[in-house]
Structure formats: structure tokens, C-alpha cells
Design an enzyme around this catalytic site. Structure first.
Site, mmCIF file in Angstrom:
data_model
loop_
_atom_site.group_PDB
_atom_site.id
_atom_site.type_symbol
_atom_site.label_atom_id
_atom_site.label_comp_id
_atom_site.label_asym_id
_atom_site.label_seq_id
_atom_site.Cartn_x
_atom_site.Cartn_y
_atom_site.Cartn_z
ATOM 1 N N THR A 117 -64.635 1.535 13.751
ATOM 2 C CA THR A 117 -64.798 0.661 14.914
ATOM 3 C C THR A 117 -65.719 1.343 15.942
ATOM 4 O O THR A 117 -66.180 2.453 15.731
ATOM 5 C CB THR A 117 -63.409 0.311 15.524
ATOM 6 O OG1 THR A 117 -62.594 -0.241 14.482
ATOM 7 C CG2 THR A 117 -63.493 -0.690 16.639
ATOM 8 N N SER A 143 -54.728 -6.394 15.731
ATOM 9 C CA SER A 143 -55.739 -5.360 15.920
ATOM 10 C C SER A 143 -55.193 -4.228 16.770
ATOM 11 O O SER A 143 -54.276 -4.422 17.578
ATOM 12 C CB SER A 143 -56.971 -5.951 16.617
ATOM 13 O OG SER A 143 -57.889 -4.943 16.994
#
Length: 574
Positions: free
Chosen positions: A385, A456
Site C-alpha cells: 500500500t 481495510s
């Protein structure tokens, strides 16, 4: 032992006696603007950007120099990262953002990926019922419907000052003219080379000349440049319908995936109310579900609010932080999911009274084994990420975390688009209480369903104090949550941006029952004390890469810093 048994009784009493309000299901409209009481009277007069790649940082500053605000800059940074840092994010993935407008309006923008309507759980299971990690992590079945392009168009339409195409211009230019890949991208392509070779369009893009790119070579991405041009000209329709939409669906279905045109056309950006927690004179604005990060950070801070950490030695301070992490991650696994699909006891989880009950279960000088809670098995947390932080000259603030999930996402490029698809389907609880690639567990609350957003760990956050403002976030799989927490605590301790991003980090996620730590995170005395308390310590790398912008309100000065663990990152003020 008596103390450990009593805490279960205490929590049971809290759960039974509390009047628990649940999160509303399927909100029909974006939340109302936050009261302007959160507006900051002064303006910085200059801008700051911190991201994981200098091309992206410069793109954000370029757009602001041309009259754009922080949200236009965010579009420029995100789209440029899609070109130069595809191992971590891109227009084939999604993002979550906490934004603060200079007039005091604060909102969370959810551009998370969604499951396609034809999602079939059996596609992600082996014959023996265990998770099929290949389908969950590689190829088109692993990909959720991308949210980032819709999110960028939303930012431009609702919060930016410039046309979308102007904010995308730096990324389009870099994609056409070319750039020199950094070592991390080259290593990522090399690491996933075997998977990349399964898909012809992926080979054409990432293995030019049938090999990974090498340092110093100029790399161009004309297909993605064209896709971004269509997005800039036509907004949402330029990606989710028309030429690009058809190419995406055709490529996915030809390779065994199950997307439809309706899946793309029906994607929606969601505006949600951020989670806000007050901690010792600071106001932390962070991410609500479908992020688990903000709930966990708020729960941890609420637990720690009962202690004066400044009066403790390093070992006992660390002990309390770890125990708070352990309890927050346990709740993360049990309760959280997409708020449009599941009811969550958020009032309970965010309550200081619930935190007080959890605090009672923490022994002052001994680790609480996770085996005292429902047992499970986990694996190593990941480090993927990306995150960037922006403050513009008027005081608009963007804290944005983006992802394609695992390194290089699904490794599947949709032919003719240049779009590398995510592998976010693995973030669902494909098999309840079995770990995903980051070792995180999940319940039915995070089971896949058509149109549902997978849970998430992304935790973009903004911290407001009497004299300072901090914009904080990080990549890192499940460690995002604890890294952001430690960044927030470091900010509150008075560290500057460089000090926050450089500090050594540690992590506990309930299972596996160990403390992952960066080499050098603890001195010998602290490490020995923690071991004697009952902790298992494990060194691990890599760790990062955090990007922070701070605003000193007294001096009216911005400071931006990119994680020193990433050579190509850049934090810059102009």
C-alpha cells in the site's frame, strides 16, 4: 489468573447493561458538513506534500502552483503514483481519504474496491474447504471493482478547483515521456515475475524485452496514459463506461474472471462521517468502516487515556501500548465490515466506558496471552500500500491511503488499458477465522457479497492540537494501524515530521501472539524487560513507508517528511 477471569465478567456486564446503538445500514446520502467550529482561523500561506515518490510529490506541488488546492494536488499525487509506484497503488485499486476543508468541513471519502455481483465463494476455496490463495491473490478472480478512478473524479467534482484533466496532466506526461523505475519497483517486479508471466498484457508492460526493467532505463506507460486521458476528459464515464470499461470487462472475462459492465457502471464513491476521538487535549480525525483502522486506533487511544504514559519507563509504556493493540485487534476480527452491509456496535467499541472495561483486564507488569482470548493462527503482516499527506496554502488538508493490496496487486494487466488490477478479494474473510495474506482474521461481518466493500486496514488520519496539526498515514498491511497509532503518539510527544517518520516501530495484532519490531526499536534493557513480562519479540523488515506533513500554528510553518526507509520518497514544502 483471578484477575484475568474477572475481566471477562466485567466485559459481559458492560455488554449486557449498555444500550448499544448500531451503525446505520445503507446510508442514503452523504453526511452533512461538519460544523465550522473545526475551522482554523489562520492560513499557512505555503503548501506541503509528502509521498513515497518524488515524482508524485512534485506533481502535487506543480498542480497547486497552477492554482489547484490540496484536493487537486491529491489527484495529481495519486495518479502519478499509479505510474511510478504500481507495486503499491494505482487506478486499478482504491483509496480511503480523510479530508479537512479550510472552512472546517471534514469528511471521509471511501473509494474502496467492491466485490463483483457474480462473486462466488467457491472460487476461493479448495476442495477441502481451505482458502485457495492463488485465486484470492493472483489473476482476475482476485480483483475487486476499482474505486480509485471514481474517487479521483469525485474529488475534482466536489472539492477541487481545477478540471480533472488538469490535475491528471503530470501523471499523463510522466507516463508518455517515461521515468526511471526505482529499486523498490524493480525488486517488486522481480519478486512477482512468475505470476506476471501468466498474463500476456502483464508481460508486455512489466517485462519489456522479456525481463524486468533495470536501474537507469527509461520506462514508458502509453496505455495507462491513454486511460488517464479518457478519465480526465469524461470523468467517471471515461473509466467505468465506454472504451476503457469495455476493455476491462473483456480482458477480465477472457482470463476467467466474472466482471460485468454493470459492475463497473454501478460503482459508487461513499462519503462517510469520520471517526473522531479526543485524547489528552488532541482531536484525532480518522477512518471509519469499511476501514478497521480508525476504530482500532480510537479504541487503543481510549484504553491508553487511562494512563499517564509520560510518567512510565519505556518498557512499561510499551507494555501498555501492546496490550491495547492486542485488545483492539481482537475486536477488529470479531465485529467490523462494510457499514452498508453489516451492523456494527460502534458506539460500544468507541465508548470510553468499554475502554475502561478493557483497561481493567491489563496487568501492570505482565503480558496477557492471546490464548486467554479465542485462539487462532496468523501469519506475518505485510508491507504494501502507500500513503501521502497534503496541506495547501489555504489550510485545506488531505490524508489519503491507496492500495492494490499485495505487492503488484493481482499481477493482471487488462490488455489495452495499462491498468494493473488489485487483488483485494483476499481482504474478505473468504473462510471465517482463517488468516488472509496479512495474518488478519475475520468473521461473517467481512464475508464477500455482491457490491460489498472488503474490510481495510487503511488509516488516513489528521491530528489537531492547540498549537500543531499533523497529517499522518502509512502503508504496511495490518501494521498500518499500529504505525499510524505510533505516529500519532510521536506527534503528541512533540516530534517533528522527520522524527515521526524515522522512529522505530513495533506491532501486535492479537494473532500471532508476538511483538513484531523493527531492528533497534527497543534498547537491550527494554527488550529484556518485555521478555520477562512474557512477550515474544521478533525482528522483521521492511517497515514503512510513512509520509507526514505537520503545521506549527504558532510559527505558521509547514514541515513535510517522507519515510527515510524509502529512498525515492519526498516530503517538500514550497
Amino acid at each position: 489468573m483471578k484477575h484475568l477471569l474477572n475481566w471477562r465478567v466485567t466485559l459481559l456486564a458492560l455488554l449486557v447493561s449498555s444500550s448499544v446503538a448500531y451503525a446505520d445500514s445503507r446510508p442514503s446520502a452523504p453526511p452533512a458538513a461538519t460544523s465550522p467550529t473545526h475551522a482554523i482561523a489562520q492560513r499557512p500561506g505555503h503548501a506541503g506534500v509528502a509521498s513515497a515518490n518524488f515524482h508524485a510529490t512534485e506533481a502535487g506541488l506543480e498542480v497547486m502552483a497552477k492554482g489547484g488546492n490540496a484536493f487537486d494536488a491529491a489527484i495529481a499525487v495519486a495518479s502519478t503514483l499509479s505510474i511510478v509506484e504500481p507495486e503499491s497503488s494505482g487506478i486499478g485499486g482504491g483509496f480511503m481519504a480523510v479530508i479537512h476543508r479550510a472552512d472546517g468541513h471534514e469528511v471521509f471519502i471511501d473509494a474502496r474496491e467492491t466485490a463483483p455481483a457474480s462473486v462466488n465463494l467457491s472460487d476461493y476455496l479448495n476442495k477441502d474447504g481451505t482458502p485457495n490463495r492463488d485465486n484470492a491473490l493472483n489473476g482476475p478472480l482476485s480483483a475487486g471493482i476499482p474505486g480509485e478512478p471514481a474517487g479521483l473524479a469525485w474529488l475534482a467534482a466536489h472539492y477541487g478547483k481545477l478540471p480533472l484533466k488538469d490535475s491528471l496532466a503530470p501523471a499523463i506526461r510522466i507516463a508518455r515521456d517515461g521515468f526511471k523505475p526505482d529499486g523498490r519497483l524493480i525488486n517488486a517486479i522481480t519478486e512477482r515475475e512468475n505470476e506476471i508471466r501468466r498474463w500476456p498484457a502483464s508481460v508486455a508492460k512489466y517485462l519489456p524485452g522479456d525481463k524486468p526493467p533495470v536501474a537507469g532505463e527509461v520506462w514508458r506507460d502509453p496505455d495507462q496514459a491513454h486511460t488517464l486521458e479518457l478519465l480526465g476528459e469524461h470523468g467517471f464515464d471515461g473509466f467505468y463506461r465506454g472504451e476503457t470499461g469495455k476493455k476491462l470487462v473483456d480482458a477480465v472475462r477472457a482470463a476467467g474472471g466474472n466482471w460485468t459492465a454493470k459492475d463497473l457502471e454501478s460503482y459508487q464513491v461513499k462519503e462517510r462521517t469520520p471517526i473522531t476521538v479526543d485524547y489528552r487535549g488532541y482531536r484525532v480525525v480518522t477512518a471509519p468502516p469499511a476501514s478497521s483502522g480508525g476504530v482500532a486506533v480510537a479504541e487503543i487511544l481510549n484504553i491508553l487515556a487511562g494512563y499517564d504514559l509520560t510518567r512510565l519507563d519505556d518498557a512499561h509504556r510499551t507494555h501498555l501500548v501492546i496490550e491495547a493493540m492486542r485488545r483492539a485487534f481482537r475486536d477488529h476480527n470479531d465485529y467490523l465490515g462494510d457499514p452498508d452491509f453489516v451492523k456494527m456496535p460502534l458506539d460500544m467499541l468507541l465508548s470510553p466506558y468499554y475502554a475502561a472495561g478493557l483497561r481493567m483486564t491489563i496487568l501492570p507488569d505482565k503480558a496477557t496471552p492471546s490464548s486467554m482470548l479465542p485462539a487462532s493462527i496468523g501469519v506475518d503482516p505485510g508491507m504494501h500500500t502507500t500513503h501521502f499527506s497534503v496541506i495547501d496554502k489555504d489550510g485545506n488538508i488531505a490524508s489519503i491511503t491507496l492500495t492494490v493490496n499485495y505487492t503488484m496487486g493481482s499481477t493482471f494487466v487488462a490488455a489495452g488499458t495499462g491498468v494493473l488490477l488489485n487483488d483485494e478479494m483476499d481482504d474478505f474473510a473468504l473462510v471465517p477465522n482463517k488468516p488472509n495474506v496479512y495474518g488478519l482474521l475475520g468473521s461473517a461481518a467481512n464475508a464477500p457479497a455482491p457490491g460489498k466493500r472488503m474490510l481495510s486496514s487503511m488509516t488516513p488520519s489528521i491530528v489537531f492540537g492547540a498549537d500543531r496539526v499533523g497529517v499522518i498515514g502509512s502503508p504496511g498491511g495490518s501494521t498500518i494501524i499500529t504505525q499510524v497509532l505510533e505516529g500519532i503518539l510521536a506527534f503528541m510527544d512533540g516530534k517533528d515530521a522527520a522524527g515521526i517518520v524515522a522512529q522505530k516501530r513495533f506491532h501486535h495484532q492479537y494473532m500471532p501472539d508476538r511483538v513484531d519490531m523493527e531492528p533497534g526499536a527497543f534498547d537491550a534493557g527494554t527488550a529484556d524487560a518485555l521478555t520477562r513480562m512474557g512477550y515474544t519479540l521478533k525482528e522483521r523488515n521492511p517497515w514503512g513507508y510513512m509520509n507526514v506533513v505537520t503545521w506549527d500554528l504558532k510559527a505558521n510553518k509547514l514541515d513535510a517528511a517522507s519515510d527515510p526507509r524509502r529512498e525515492s520518497g519526498l516530503g517538500k514544502v514550497q
